[in-house]
Write a protein that holds these residues in place. Sequence first.
Motif, PDB file in Angstrom:
ATOM      1  N   HIS A 184       8.334   8.422 -11.285  1.00 34.24           N
ATOM      2  CA  HIS A 184       7.165   8.710 -10.441  1.00 34.24           C
ATOM      3  C   HIS A 184       5.926   8.183 -11.156  1.00 34.24           C
ATOM      4  N   TYR A 185       5.334   7.137 -10.609  1.00 34.06           N
ATOM      5  CA  TYR A 185       4.255   6.451 -11.300  1.00 34.06           C
ATOM      6  C   TYR A 185       3.042   6.238 -10.394  1.00 34.06           C
ATOM      7  N   THR A 186       1.922   5.924 -11.039  1.00 36.15           N
ATOM      8  CA  THR A 186       0.676   5.567 -10.350  1.00 36.15           C
ATOM      9  C   THR A 186       0.185   4.251 -10.955  1.00 36.15           C
ATOM     10  N   ASP A 187      -0.273   3.349 -10.113  1.00 37.59           N
ATOM     11  CA  ASP A 187      -0.720   2.057 -10.637  1.00 37.59           C
ATOM     12  C   ASP A 187      -2.042   2.189 -11.390  1.00 37.59           C
TER      13      ASP A 187
ATOM     14  N   ARG B 203       3.482  -0.649 -23.113  1.00 39.08           N
ATOM     15  CA  ARG B 203       4.321  -1.838 -22.958  1.00 39.08           C
ATOM     16  C   ARG B 203       5.812  -1.526 -22.809  1.00 39.08           C
ATOM     17  N   GLN B 204       6.129  -0.358 -22.257  1.00 40.15           N
ATOM     18  CA  GLN B 204       7.524  -0.056 -21.960  1.00 40.15           C
ATOM     19  C   GLN B 204       7.847  -0.525 -20.543  1.00 40.15           C
ATOM     20  N   PRO B 205       8.885  -1.338 -20.368  1.00 37.64           N
ATOM     21  CA  PRO B 205       9.210  -1.848 -19.028  1.00 37.64           C
ATOM     22  C   PRO B 205       9.667  -0.739 -18.095  1.00 37.64           C
ATOM     23  N   VAL B 206       9.251  -0.824 -16.846  1.00 38.24           N
ATOM     24  CA  VAL B 206       9.677   0.116 -15.801  1.00 38.24           C
ATOM     25  C   VAL B 206      10.535  -0.675 -14.820  1.00 38.24           C
ATOM     26  N   LYS B 207      11.803  -0.317 -14.713  1.00 39.09           N
ATOM     27  CA  LYS B 207      12.740  -1.093 -13.912  1.00 39.09           C
ATOM     28  C   LYS B 207      13.127  -0.438 -12.597  1.00 39.09           C
ATOM     29  N   ASP B 208      12.842   0.858 -12.457  1.00 41.98           N
ATOM     30  CA  ASP B 208      13.133   1.525 -11.177  1.00 41.98           C
ATOM     31  C   ASP B 208      12.175   2.684 -10.989  1.00 41.98           C
ATOM     32  N   GLY B 209      12.261   3.301  -9.818  1.00 37.69           N
ATOM     33  CA  GLY B 209      11.351   4.381  -9.482  1.00 37.69           C
ATOM     34  C   GLY B 209      10.350   3.963  -8.424  1.00 37.69           C
ATOM     35  N   ASP B 210       9.389   4.838  -8.165  1.00 38.00           N
ATOM     36  CA  ASP B 210       8.361   4.597  -7.154  1.00 38.00           C
ATOM     37  C   ASP B 210       6.977   4.607  -7.784  1.00 38.00           C
ATOM     38  N   VAL B 211       6.102   3.784  -7.233  1.00 34.12           N
ATOM     39  CA  VAL B 211       4.728   3.683  -7.729  1.00 34.12           C
ATOM     40  C   VAL B 211       3.768   3.986  -6.589  1.00 34.12           C
ATOM     41  N   ARG B 212       2.909   4.978  -6.800  1.00 36.62           N
ATOM     42  CA  ARG B 212       1.873   5.264  -5.797  1.00 36.62           C
ATOM     43  C   ARG B 212       0.711   4.323  -6.040  1.00 36.62           C
ATOM     44  N   ILE B 213       0.370   3.542  -5.007  1.00 39.90           N
ATOM     45  CA  ILE B 213      -0.668   2.516  -5.115  1.00 39.90           C
ATOM     46  C   ILE B 213      -1.993   3.078  -4.632  1.00 39.90           C
ATOM     47  N   SER B 214      -3.034   2.976  -5.462  1.00 38.53           N
ATOM     48  CA  SER B 214      -4.336   3.528  -5.091  1.00 38.53           C
ATOM     49  C   SER B 214      -4.990   2.754  -3.952  1.00 38.53           C
TER      50      SER B 214
ATOM     51  N   VAL C 194       1.353   0.876 -15.138  1.00 39.25           N
ATOM     52  CA  VAL C 194       1.462   2.149 -14.429  1.00 39.25           C
ATOM     53  C   VAL C 194       1.427   3.295 -15.427  1.00 39.25           C
ATOM     54  N   SER C 195       1.134   4.477 -14.909  1.00 36.22           N
ATOM     55  CA  SER C 195       1.239   5.706 -15.697  1.00 36.22           C
ATOM     56  C   SER C 195       2.179   6.651 -14.968  1.00 36.22           C
TER      57      SER C 195
ATOM     58  N   THR D  23       0.837  -1.191   0.000  1.00 38.61           N
ATOM     59  CA  THR D  23       0.000   0.000   0.000  1.00 38.61           C
ATOM     60  C   THR D  23       0.878   1.248   0.000  1.00 38.61           C
ATOM     61  N   GLY D  24       0.251   2.396  -0.263  1.00 35.72           N
ATOM     62  CA  GLY D  24       0.989   3.651  -0.234  1.00 35.72           C
ATOM     63  C   GLY D  24       1.903   3.801  -1.434  1.00 35.72           C
ATOM     64  N   CYS D  25       3.094   4.301  -1.202  1.00 34.35           N
ATOM     65  CA  CYS D  25       4.076   4.482  -2.262  1.00 34.35           C
ATOM     66  C   CYS D  25       5.165   3.421  -2.109  1.00 34.35           C
ATOM     67  N   ARG D  26       5.388   2.651  -3.157  1.00 39.03           N
ATOM     68  CA  ARG D  26       6.332   1.545  -3.092  1.00 39.03           C
ATOM     69  C   ARG D  26       7.311   1.611  -4.260  1.00 39.03           C
ATOM     70  N   SER D  27       8.538   1.149  -4.014  1.00 38.14           N
ATOM     71  CA  SER D  27       9.519   1.115  -5.084  1.00 38.14           C
ATOM     72  C   SER D  27       9.217  -0.049  -6.026  1.00 38.14           C
ATOM     73  N   VAL D  28       9.702   0.056  -7.240  1.00 35.49           N
ATOM     74  CA  VAL D  28       9.530  -1.032  -8.202  1.00 35.49           C
ATOM     75  C   VAL D  28      10.160  -2.306  -7.656  1.00 35.49           C
ATOM     76  N   ASP D  29      11.301  -2.184  -7.012  1.00 31.39           N
ATOM     77  CA  ASP D  29      11.954  -3.370  -6.437  1.00 31.39           C
ATOM     78  C   ASP D  29      11.064  -4.050  -5.402  1.00 31.39           C
ATOM     79  N   GLU D  30      10.404  -3.261  -4.556  1.00 29.99           N
ATOM     80  CA  GLU D  30       9.502  -3.839  -3.552  1.00 29.99           C
ATOM     81  C   GLU D  30       8.346  -4.578  -4.223  1.00 29.99           C
ATOM     82  N   LEU D  31       7.793  -3.983  -5.275  1.00 28.01           N
ATOM     83  CA  LEU D  31       6.665  -4.591  -5.969  1.00 28.01           C
ATOM     84  C   LEU D  31       7.069  -5.901  -6.634  1.00 28.01           C
ATOM     85  N   LEU D  32       8.240  -5.920  -7.231  1.00 24.74           N
ATOM     86  CA  LEU D  32       8.718  -7.148  -7.862  1.00 24.74           C
ATOM     87  C   LEU D  32       8.973  -8.231  -6.820  1.00 24.74           C
TER      88      LEU D  32
END
Length: 232
Positions: free
Chosen positions: A225-228, A192-203, A219-220, A171-180
């Motif tokens: 800086h991304y949003t799921d 379809r562009q791969p995202v390999k790093d950064g943070d994703v804000r989870i709704s 993500v967008s 939940t909240g804001c998570r790094s791509v590494d955490e999500l993987l």
Amino acid sequence: MTIYLGIDDTDTPESRGTGRLARFIAEELSSEFEILGVTRHQLHVNDAIPYTSHNSAAVIHIYGEGNGSLQVIIDSAKEMMIADFIEGSDPGICIATAEQISAPLLRFGMSAKTTVVNQDIARHHAKMDNILLEGLGGTNDGIIGALAGVGLAASGSDGRFVMRGSTRMMTGCRSVDELLASGIDQVMTQDRQPVKDGDVRISKFPKPALLGGRAVLFVSGLDGHYTDLVIG
């Protein structure tokens, strides 16, 4: 081998819903089996089809070995579904191995997303592939979605995961590494562009799509800086 356990039409407006029941069953089965995830599959919405809210089926993906696993799984799941039965619901259950899924069954699953299908058609496909399909109450109409869900899940490219590893904890804001690390196989943009790093804000919590047999979180955003997104 991969085992698909499909359930549908288990709820009424007052009950906890098919998705929550599927996650409960998955958690109970996890003491004996490796749970690969739970997926949600959207079916056709039409006035001729009774449904509670969205007409979706749920499928539990399980790693098992041999026919003995099938019997233990189906017996346990049926017991839990019968105990959870709500008057007014029409639950159905289906179980199949990946090897049992035929091309006609895959087409049946896709057809259930766009057309009205009936129990006779569902029972025909189950019989042809020697798949266990059973109604557990009411009109037994849940067998249609249960079988369709199994076909759609086995296709590897339909629906989305509502349970996968520890994704519901993300939940909240998570790094791509955490999500993987949580059970998501890949993060990518809608084009379809791969995202390999950064943070994703989870709704709420990540709901990766089932795409190519993998859990893919769309993500967008830009520049780390991304949003799921919920796709599937």
